[in-house]
Design a protein around this motif. Sequence first.
Motif, PDB file in Angstrom:
ATOM      1  N   PRO A  24      39.701  21.409  64.880  1.00  0.00           N
ATOM      2  CA  PRO A  24      39.647  21.342  66.340  1.00  0.00           C
ATOM      3  C   PRO A  24      39.085  22.631  66.936  1.00  0.00           C
ATOM      4  O   PRO A  24      39.337  23.722  66.425  1.00  0.00           O
ATOM      5  N   LYS A  25      38.303  22.517  67.987  1.00  0.00           N
ATOM      6  CA  LYS A  25      37.735  23.695  68.642  1.00  0.00           C
ATOM      7  C   LYS A  25      38.749  24.258  69.632  1.00  0.00           C
ATOM      8  O   LYS A  25      39.170  23.574  70.553  1.00  0.00           O
ATOM      9  N   PRO A  26      39.169  25.511  69.433  1.00  0.00           N
ATOM     10  CA  PRO A  26      40.095  26.127  70.385  1.00  0.00           C
ATOM     11  C   PRO A  26      39.457  26.271  71.775  1.00  0.00           C
ATOM     12  O   PRO A  26      38.244  26.489  71.882  1.00  0.00           O
ATOM     13  N   GLN A  27      40.263  26.167  72.794  1.00  0.00           N
ATOM     14  CA  GLN A  27      39.770  26.289  74.160  1.00  0.00           C
ATOM     15  C   GLN A  27      39.127  27.646  74.414  1.00  0.00           C
ATOM     16  O   GLN A  27      38.229  27.763  75.235  1.00  0.00           O
ATOM     17  N   ALA A  28      39.587  28.666  73.714  1.00  0.00           N
ATOM     18  CA  ALA A  28      39.081  30.023  73.926  1.00  0.00           C
ATOM     19  C   ALA A  28      37.637  30.204  73.456  1.00  0.00           C
ATOM     20  O   ALA A  28      37.001  31.193  73.801  1.00  0.00           O
ATOM     21  N   LEU A  29      37.116  29.257  72.676  1.00  0.00           N
ATOM     22  CA  LEU A  29      35.775  29.414  72.119  1.00  0.00           C
ATOM     23  C   LEU A  29      34.743  28.620  72.903  1.00  0.00           C
ATOM     24  O   LEU A  29      34.998  27.490  73.320  1.00  0.00           O
ATOM     25  N   SER A  30      33.558  29.207  73.039  1.00  0.00           N
ATOM     26  CA  SER A  30      32.476  28.510  73.728  1.00  0.00           C
ATOM     27  C   SER A  30      31.682  27.629  72.762  1.00  0.00           C
ATOM     28  O   SER A  30      31.022  26.697  73.176  1.00  0.00           O
ATOM     29  N   MET A  32      31.462  26.005  68.447  1.00  0.00           N
ATOM     30  CA  MET A  32      32.028  25.827  67.103  1.00  0.00           C
ATOM     31  C   MET A  32      31.396  26.818  66.121  1.00  0.00           C
ATOM     32  O   MET A  32      31.926  27.055  65.046  1.00  0.00           O
ATOM     33  N   ASP A  33      30.256  27.413  66.487  1.00  0.00           N
ATOM     34  CA  ASP A  33      29.584  28.383  65.613  1.00  0.00           C
ATOM     35  C   ASP A  33      30.419  29.632  65.395  1.00  0.00           C
ATOM     36  O   ASP A  33      30.168  30.395  64.474  1.00  0.00           O
ATOM     37  N   LEU A  76      32.969  29.416  53.422  1.00  0.00           N
ATOM     38  CA  LEU A  76      32.255  28.155  53.307  1.00  0.00           C
ATOM     39  C   LEU A  76      31.370  27.891  54.524  1.00  0.00           C
ATOM     40  O   LEU A  76      30.374  27.173  54.434  1.00  0.00           O
ATOM     41  N   ARG A  77      31.773  28.460  55.669  1.00  0.00           N
ATOM     42  CA  ARG A  77      31.031  28.241  56.910  1.00  0.00           C
ATOM     43  C   ARG A  77      31.286  29.413  57.852  1.00  0.00           C
ATOM     44  O   ARG A  77      32.398  29.922  57.916  1.00  0.00           O
ATOM     45  N   GLY A  78      30.278  29.837  58.549  1.00  0.00           N
ATOM     46  CA  GLY A  78      30.444  30.911  59.520  1.00  0.00           C
ATOM     47  C   GLY A  78      30.146  32.278  58.929  1.00  0.00           C
ATOM     48  O   GLY A  78      29.747  32.412  57.767  1.00  0.00           O
ATOM     49  N   TYR A 115      38.916  32.292  63.931  1.00  0.00           N
ATOM     50  CA  TYR A 115      37.910  32.883  64.803  1.00  0.00           C
ATOM     51  C   TYR A 115      38.379  34.274  65.191  1.00  0.00           C
ATOM     52  O   TYR A 115      39.550  34.611  65.054  1.00  0.00           O
ATOM     53  N   GLU A 116      37.444  35.083  65.663  1.00  0.00           N
ATOM     54  CA  GLU A 116      37.765  36.446  66.050  1.00  0.00           C
ATOM     55  C   GLU A 116      37.486  36.626  67.538  1.00  0.00           C
ATOM     56  O   GLU A 116      36.488  36.141  68.060  1.00  0.00           O
ATOM     57  N   ASP A 117      38.402  37.341  68.205  1.00  0.00           N
ATOM     58  CA  ASP A 117      38.180  37.735  69.587  1.00  0.00           C
ATOM     59  C   ASP A 117      38.550  39.210  69.730  1.00  0.00           C
ATOM     60  O   ASP A 117      38.733  39.900  68.723  1.00  0.00           O
ATOM     61  N   ASP A 118      38.686  39.690  70.944  1.00  0.00           N
ATOM     62  CA  ASP A 118      38.984  41.107  71.177  1.00  0.00           C
ATOM     63  C   ASP A 118      40.313  41.560  70.567  1.00  0.00           C
ATOM     64  O   ASP A 118      40.494  42.740  70.283  1.00  0.00           O
TER      65      ASP A 118
END
Length: 153
Positions: A24-30, A32-33, A76-78, A115-118
């Motif tokens: 699932p794509k988290p809301q925080a991400l713009s 899927m990449d 595997l991806r990213g 995923y990574e954020d600040d």
Amino acid sequence: MTLVAAEANGLRTYFSEEVPLEIPKPQALSSMDQIVLARVRVLDAPAGLLGFEQSAGSGEAPHEYWSAWLRVLAVLRGKRPELERVYVTFGNGHSYARGPTTPRQLQQDYFVAMYEDDSGFHLIGVPIAAAKYTEWQQEIGAFERERVKSLLK
């Protein structure tokens, strides 16, 4: 149980024994990449963050409840994280399988989506079948009961 049924149950895991078919794509991400799918080894049982945040005097619950150190074995991806060892946070509900806790669970590799954020790396919960979820939680419960019994002796 199919992934569609698992999704309907809302059950999730952050540490999958198989490559997740659905992330699932988290809301925080713009996009899927931004998601990394990796095979990892958990370096120690996940630690709870709730007590730490409350004892630090902030008085508010953390956005995520658990943290762990992972060794990234393969991507595997990213985009591969810069470091081989990655500190991650995860978990903000009760319908997910807690991270590896027992000696057997800690000895195996897992697939994680992150995923990574600040504020660092965050794991993404992926659907898990109800039977696998129950098996996982029962193993942890039995291990914890034995651990407590040995402490009381």
